[in-house]
Design an enzyme around this catalytic site. Structure first.
Site, PDB file in Angstrom:
ATOM      1  N   GLU A  25       0.854  -1.198   0.000  1.00  0.00           N
ATOM      2  CA  GLU A  25       0.000   0.000   0.000  1.00  0.00           C
ATOM      3  C   GLU A  25       0.883   1.239   0.000  1.00  0.00           C
ATOM      4  O   GLU A  25       1.927   1.283   0.655  1.00  0.00           O
ATOM      5  CB  GLU A  25      -0.929  -0.005   1.206  1.00  0.00           C
ATOM      6  CG  GLU A  25      -0.256  -0.235   2.538  1.00  0.00           C
ATOM      7  CD  GLU A  25      -0.358   0.941   3.471  1.00  0.00           C
ATOM      8  OE1 GLU A  25      -1.036   1.923   3.119  1.00  0.00           O
ATOM      9  OE2 GLU A  25       0.264   0.891   4.540  1.00  0.00           O
ATOM     10  N   LYS A  87      -6.025   9.881  -0.085  1.00  0.00           N
ATOM     11  CA  LYS A  87      -5.698   8.538   0.408  1.00  0.00           C
ATOM     12  C   LYS A  87      -6.911   7.694   0.013  1.00  0.00           C
ATOM     13  O   LYS A  87      -7.962   7.743   0.630  1.00  0.00           O
ATOM     14  CB  LYS A  87      -5.542   8.588   1.931  1.00  0.00           C
ATOM     15  CG  LYS A  87      -5.355   7.242   2.573  1.00  0.00           C
ATOM     16  CD  LYS A  87      -5.203   7.362   4.077  1.00  0.00           C
ATOM     17  CE  LYS A  87      -6.508   7.720   4.759  1.00  0.00           C
ATOM     18  NZ  LYS A  87      -6.356   7.767   6.236  1.00  0.00           N
ATOM     19  N   VAL A 107      -4.842   0.527   2.711  1.00  0.00           N
ATOM     20  CA  VAL A 107      -4.840  -0.945   2.706  1.00  0.00           C
ATOM     21  C   VAL A 107      -6.086  -1.478   1.988  1.00  0.00           C
ATOM     22  O   VAL A 107      -5.995  -2.396   1.172  1.00  0.00           O
ATOM     23  CB  VAL A 107      -4.747  -1.486   4.149  1.00  0.00           C
ATOM     24  CG1 VAL A 107      -5.015  -2.983   4.186  1.00  0.00           C
ATOM     25  CG2 VAL A 107      -3.372  -1.195   4.740  1.00  0.00           C
ATOM     26  N   ASP A 139     -16.329   6.512  13.631  1.00  0.00           N
ATOM     27  CA  ASP A 139     -15.269   6.407  12.625  1.00  0.00           C
ATOM     28  C   ASP A 139     -14.641   5.022  12.680  1.00  0.00           C
ATOM     29  O   ASP A 139     -13.880   4.684  13.581  1.00  0.00           O
ATOM     30  CB  ASP A 139     -14.207   7.490  12.882  1.00  0.00           C
ATOM     31  CG  ASP A 139     -13.213   7.581  11.720  1.00  0.00           C
ATOM     32  OD1 ASP A 139     -12.434   8.546  11.674  1.00  0.00           O
ATOM     33  OD2 ASP A 139     -13.224   6.652  10.876  1.00  0.00           O
ATOM     34  N   ALA A 142     -12.563   1.669   6.583  1.00  0.00           N
ATOM     35  CA  ALA A 142     -13.032   0.729   5.544  1.00  0.00           C
ATOM     36  C   ALA A 142     -12.038  -0.416   5.359  1.00  0.00           C
ATOM     37  O   ALA A 142     -12.364  -1.435   4.750  1.00  0.00           O
ATOM     38  CB  ALA A 142     -13.234   1.482   4.222  1.00  0.00           C
ATOM     39  N   ASP A 143     -10.830  -0.273   5.904  1.00  0.00           N
ATOM     40  CA  ASP A 143      -9.858  -1.379   5.845  1.00  0.00           C
ATOM     41  C   ASP A 143     -10.470  -2.639   6.439  1.00  0.00           C
ATOM     42  O   ASP A 143     -10.294  -3.738   5.903  1.00  0.00           O
ATOM     43  CB  ASP A 143      -8.595  -1.040   6.651  1.00  0.00           C
ATOM     44  CG  ASP A 143      -7.712  -0.035   5.938  1.00  0.00           C
ATOM     45  OD1 ASP A 143      -6.683   0.340   6.510  1.00  0.00           O
ATOM     46  OD2 ASP A 143      -8.050   0.369   4.804  1.00  0.00           O
ATOM     47  N   LYS A 160      -3.385   0.266  13.735  1.00  0.00           N
ATOM     48  CA  LYS A 160      -2.548   1.340  14.286  1.00  0.00           C
ATOM     49  C   LYS A 160      -2.889   1.570  15.752  1.00  0.00           C
ATOM     50  O   LYS A 160      -4.044   1.564  16.142  1.00  0.00           O
ATOM     51  CB  LYS A 160      -2.808   2.612  13.485  1.00  0.00           C
ATOM     52  CG  LYS A 160      -2.347   2.436  12.044  1.00  0.00           C
ATOM     53  CD  LYS A 160      -2.122   3.739  11.415  1.00  0.00           C
ATOM     54  CE  LYS A 160      -1.433   3.520  10.114  1.00  0.00           C
ATOM     55  NZ  LYS A 160      -0.253   2.670  10.259  1.00  0.00           N
TER      56      LYS A 160
HETATM   57  N1  PSU Z   1      -1.334   7.711   6.820  1.00  0.00           N
HETATM   58  C1  PSU Z   1      -0.238   7.297   7.518  1.00  0.00           C
HETATM   59  N2  PSU Z   1      -0.077   5.999   7.803  1.00  0.00           N
HETATM   60  C2  PSU Z   1      -0.976   5.077   7.399  1.00  0.00           C
HETATM   61  C3  PSU Z   1      -2.128   5.499   6.658  1.00  0.00           C
HETATM   62  C4  PSU Z   1      -2.266   6.826   6.396  1.00  0.00           C
HETATM   63  O1  PSU Z   1       0.587   8.129   7.898  1.00  0.00           O
HETATM   64  O2  PSU Z   1      -0.781   3.903   7.652  1.00  0.00           O
HETATM   65  C5  PSU Z   1      -3.196   4.662   6.104  1.00  0.00           C
HETATM   66  C6  PSU Z   1      -3.031   3.175   5.895  1.00  0.00           C
HETATM   67  O3  PSU Z   1      -2.772   2.984   4.529  1.00  0.00           O
HETATM   68  C7  PSU Z   1      -4.432   2.635   6.280  1.00  0.00           C
HETATM   69  C8  PSU Z   1      -5.265   3.883   6.297  1.00  0.00           C
HETATM   70  O4  PSU Z   1      -4.916   1.747   5.287  1.00  0.00           O
HETATM   71  O5  PSU Z   1      -4.389   4.820   6.866  1.00  0.00           O
HETATM   72  C9  PSU Z   1      -6.545   3.779   7.087  1.00  0.00           C
HETATM   73  O6  PSU Z   1      -7.171   5.046   6.914  1.00  0.00           O
HETATM   74  P1  PSU Z   1      -8.659   5.269   7.434  1.00  0.00           P
HETATM   75  O7  PSU Z   1      -8.623   5.049   8.928  1.00  0.00           O
HETATM   76  O8  PSU Z   1      -8.989   6.693   7.032  1.00  0.00           O
HETATM   77  O9  PSU Z   1      -9.485   4.215   6.735  1.00  0.00           O
HETATM   78 MN    MN Z   2     -12.175   6.974   8.886  1.00  0.00          MN
END
Ligand code: PSU
Ligand code: MN
Length: 301
Positions: A25, A87, A107, A139, A142-143, A160
């Site tokens: 990713e 993203k 991801v 929140d 979607a991963d 994370k």
């Molecule tokens: N920004 C970062 N590190 C990460 C991500 C974004 O500095 O790891 C990403 C990863 O790719 C993960 C995504 O899939 O955040 C998840 O974002 P969200 O919670 O908005 O779905």
């Molecule tokens: Mn989100």
């Protein structure tokens, strides 16, 4: 979908020669680190995968094209865009292709694209999950949902640590997503080895992971596998220091009313500021270690 996909030369050759491929990713690498550190990490990751006899395929969107494997110029273009790139999660892909835009893939969209082109292994740092304070923000990344849809194994260091790991585990169970530890029965907390959260299953070798994936395939079960690979103790950050930094970062995000997809980067950046180079150092190590394991699994598959 095929008409919008470009393969890098290396990936194209790997597909034709049926060589093992690992999808990576781009958001975790390119959004998680400033230029040119992000390119340095990408080189460490791709070198490690090649060293293990597999082929790296960074996934990204360039000028509306779905890139499976990034050539040097595209790497540079996404690593140093001069603007905040989207993203992309699953739902962003059609819009980005239609608008012929550039974007990093999270991801979720990396899993979707890998599955579409027959790549079985995805690697990254950490996945998104259920956010702390979800009771009000609702929140949830979607991963997590993507594991129900895309039949790949994602090798990462857990969700994370800025998230609510207990609620993330509950979500995975509710949605029948398998989460297995690699040489551990404890959920890792991204840049910290320990979270105190127990896992039911672990694998000790890439061969075991491959066997599981093959049996799952034969059973016709299309959901993915979340394989969590703890960061090595010697590179782990101190949990208390990390959690203190995370609490402060989340408090700041709430004050500044940060919400939506930018909150992940915001909090990680604040944590990095408070922890100094320690969290970046840890993140580099875990990304490379996950690429190492992912490529070995890809070879077994
Ligand atoms: N920004 C970062 N590190 C990460 C991500 C974004 O500095 O790891 C990403 C990863 O790719 C993960 C995504 O899939 O955040 C998840 O974002 P969200 O919670 O908005 O779905
Ligand atoms: Mn989100």
């Amino acid at each position: 979908m095929k008409k919008y996909i470009d393969y890098s030369k290396e990936v194209k050759e790997a597909i034709d020669a049926n060589k093992p491929i690992v999808a990576i990713e781009t958001a975790g690498t390119f959004e998680g680190f400033d230029y040119p550190e992000n390119l340095k990490l990408a080189k460490l990751v791709t070198d490690k995968i090649r060293e293990n006899g597999a082929v790296p395929a960074y996934i990204g969107i360039v000028n509306g094209r779905i890139k499976v494997g990034l050539e040097k110029d595209d790497m540079e273009r996404l690593a140093n865009p001069g603007r905040m790139l989207v993203k992309a999660s699953r739902r962003d892909i059609p819009m980005l292709v239609a608008k012929e835009d550039d974007a990093l893939t999270a991801v979720a969209s990396t899993m979707m694209i890998a599955d579409m082109v027959g790549i079985k292994v995805v690697t990254g740092g950490g996945i998104g999950g259920v956010h702390r304070g979800v009771q009000t923000s609702f929140d949830i990344s979607a991963d997590l949902k993507e594991f129900e849809k895309s039949n790949v194994v994602v090798v990462c260091s857990g969700a994370k640590s800025i998230l609510d790991l207990n609620l993330t585990m509950e979500y995975l169970e509710t949605h029948s997503v398998s989460i297995v530890g690699y040489k551990t029965l404890e959920l890792p907390a991204y840049m910290a080895t320990h979270s105190g959260i127990k896992l039911e299953y672990s694998f000790d070798t890439p061969k075991e992971v491959a066997k599981y994936m093959n049996v799952k395939e034969e059973l016709g079960i299309k959901s993915g596998l979340l394989l969590v690979n703890p960061i090595a103790e010697e590179y782990s950050v101190d949990s208390d220091k990390m959690n203190m930094a995370i609490d402060n970062a989340i408090a700041k995000a709430n004050e500044e009313k940060i919400t939506g997809k930018i909150i992940t980067k915001y909090i990680l950046t604040e944590v990095a500021k408070e922890m100094g180079g320690e969290s970046k150092e840890a993140s580099i190590h875990l990304n490379v270690a996950n690429a190492d394991l992912a490529s070995k699994i890809s070879r077994e598959l």
